[in-house]
Design a protein around this motif. Sequence first.
Motif, PDB file in Angstrom:
ATOM      1  N   ARG A  83      -4.257   4.862   8.680  1.00  0.00           N
ATOM      2  CA  ARG A  83      -4.119   4.797   7.233  1.00  0.00           C
ATOM      3  C   ARG A  83      -4.584   3.453   6.646  1.00  0.00           C
ATOM      4  O   ARG A  83      -5.410   3.456   5.706  1.00  0.00           O
ATOM      5  N   LEU A  98      -7.543   3.028   3.940  1.00  0.00           N
ATOM      6  CA  LEU A  98      -7.204   2.488   2.617  1.00  0.00           C
ATOM      7  C   LEU A  98      -8.150   1.368   2.236  1.00  0.00           C
ATOM      8  O   LEU A  98      -8.656   1.290   1.111  1.00  0.00           O
ATOM      9  N   VAL A 121      -9.087   6.998   1.983  1.00  0.00           N
ATOM     10  CA  VAL A 121      -7.884   7.639   2.502  1.00  0.00           C
ATOM     11  C   VAL A 121      -7.887   9.144   2.221  1.00  0.00           C
ATOM     12  O   VAL A 121      -7.234   9.920   2.915  1.00  0.00           O
ATOM     13  N   GLU A 167       1.171  11.666   5.267  1.00  0.00           N
ATOM     14  CA  GLU A 167       0.392  11.656   4.039  1.00  0.00           C
ATOM     15  C   GLU A 167       1.246  12.032   2.829  1.00  0.00           C
ATOM     16  O   GLU A 167       1.090  11.497   1.740  1.00  0.00           O
TER      17      GLU A 167
END
Lengths: 259, 260
Positions: B73, B77, B82, B172
């Motif tokens: 992640r 990002l 993402v 998520e």
Amino acid sequence: MKAAQTSRKTSSSGPDGRSRVLEIRDLKKQFGENKVLNGFNMDLFQGENLVVMGRSGSGKSVMIKCVVGLMQPDSGSIKILGKELTHLDRPELDTLRTEIGFLFQGSALYDSMTVRENLEFPLRRHADKVGNRDTESLIIEALESVKLAHTLDLMPAELSGGMQRRVALARALILKPKIILYDEPTSGLDPITAKEIIKLMQDIQDEYQTSSLIITHDVDCARVISNRMILLVDGVNYAEGTFAELSTSQDQKVRAFFK
Amino acid sequence: MVNLGDIRDRVFSFFEEVGALSRFTSRFFREAFRPPFEWAEFLNQCYYVGNRSLTLVGITGFIIGLVFTMQSRPTLLEFGAVSWMPSMVGLTIVREVGPVVTALICAGRIGSGIGAELGSMRVTEQIDAMEVSGTNPFKYLVVTRVLACIFMLPLLVLIGDALALYGSYLVEHVKGDVSFQLYFNQVFDALTFGDLLPSTIKSFFFGLAIGVVGCYKGYYCSHGTVGVGVAANTAVVVASLLLFILDFMAVVVTDIFYDL
Ligand SMILES: Nc1ncnc2c1ncn2[C@@H]1O[C@H](COP(=O)(O)OP(=O)(O)O)[C@@H](O)[C@H]1O
Ligand SMILES: [Mg+2]
């Protein structure tokens, strides 16, 4: 070698002129350099209890495994109920095997199956041999002949060693074989349990009129059960006779067994 | 000092093993297509294979999905990518991680189980007892177990994949507020038939490898109880190694098809 020669005479005529059910001639088997059987000869006559005695590691199990086709001999002939073993194809061999009961050295019960399933197993392929009789009644009958009818739904691990041996005996009997082969029926059992097993073997002999080949190194077992004995020494049938004859023999190698 | 003779012996025994294993496999195929077929035992074994490894495969899959997503992640990002997460995780899990991890778990759990079971049946003469009572032990024990592995492995892979994706979705959902619908829409958009088919075929082969190695080690077990331990142990080692080799071959083959 004198002992072996006198014995040849007796075996060629056969006790009471009874028919041969098993005939082994000049059996040879070696593993690499290790010559285990070196020309072994033997006859088993209808209805007798023949004991083959030999030291541990002398090839008794190898010999009996050749008889049921679990091992291929290097040379020699094995005739069972008149049929030459090496000439049989797979289905013929399986059919012949229904005439032979085999009690394995360590019982060899299927440990993932119940007693009932253990006894059912030989019936899976050969139910026709016992005349389409109800499986359940056959199982009960076989278990009763070893006096263990109450163990039907137990697992082998829940039975004592002696009981396991008796269940294994019931499994060997279930197809009503003409010949029973016992591989060290009393090994690993205490003397009292061993006596019980020997008694059962005698009862079964009386009830079913089978011919038995008993392999052992247990002198007590041999004395009680044998009609006739063969000593397996150095891969050959070294001496042959009744228990009384052999136990009073002057031959060094024969005497070593009875000390 | 390295002994040359020693190395030569090892190489020989390696190739001997490969040869024996191939013969065993071809015997499996020959006997599998010859009647009678042991249905009851086959279904029994399918149940065992599923039952023994389902929980482990499920939990492992779920955690791998979680961890994988949490760790990738920050990087995604950073690149503002993402939103690619579902497709990336979906592809990785379905194509590679799912089948391989599930197969490794099964090698450890089922391969060793079969090796130990058949090994102890061999040394206690139970296999000989089957033979003399007119049942072909190869058909009854080996064919059923290998087939059970072949059929159950893709199923287990599917379950492992699903739980891994679910784990990934949870991350998520919590961190990026993505809805279930959106997440799985993206996953299935990214996945094509060309991703699912090779990984399913691969799983069949993984099942075959685990079953064959476990059975081979157990069926030819020797040297008493010590041998049983050795059989179980080497079954896992050989099967795991074989899985990676098969996986590599599968990737190469799939790659060739993509280029066409
Ligand atoms: N499958 C085999 N491979 C190699 N050697 C064997 C095998 N089976 C038996 N032997 C050897 O044959 C000899 C006789 O064994 P066995 O018949 O089991 O003895 P016993 O008379 O105690 O039953 C032993 O030396 C054993 O090591
Ligand atoms: Mg023995």
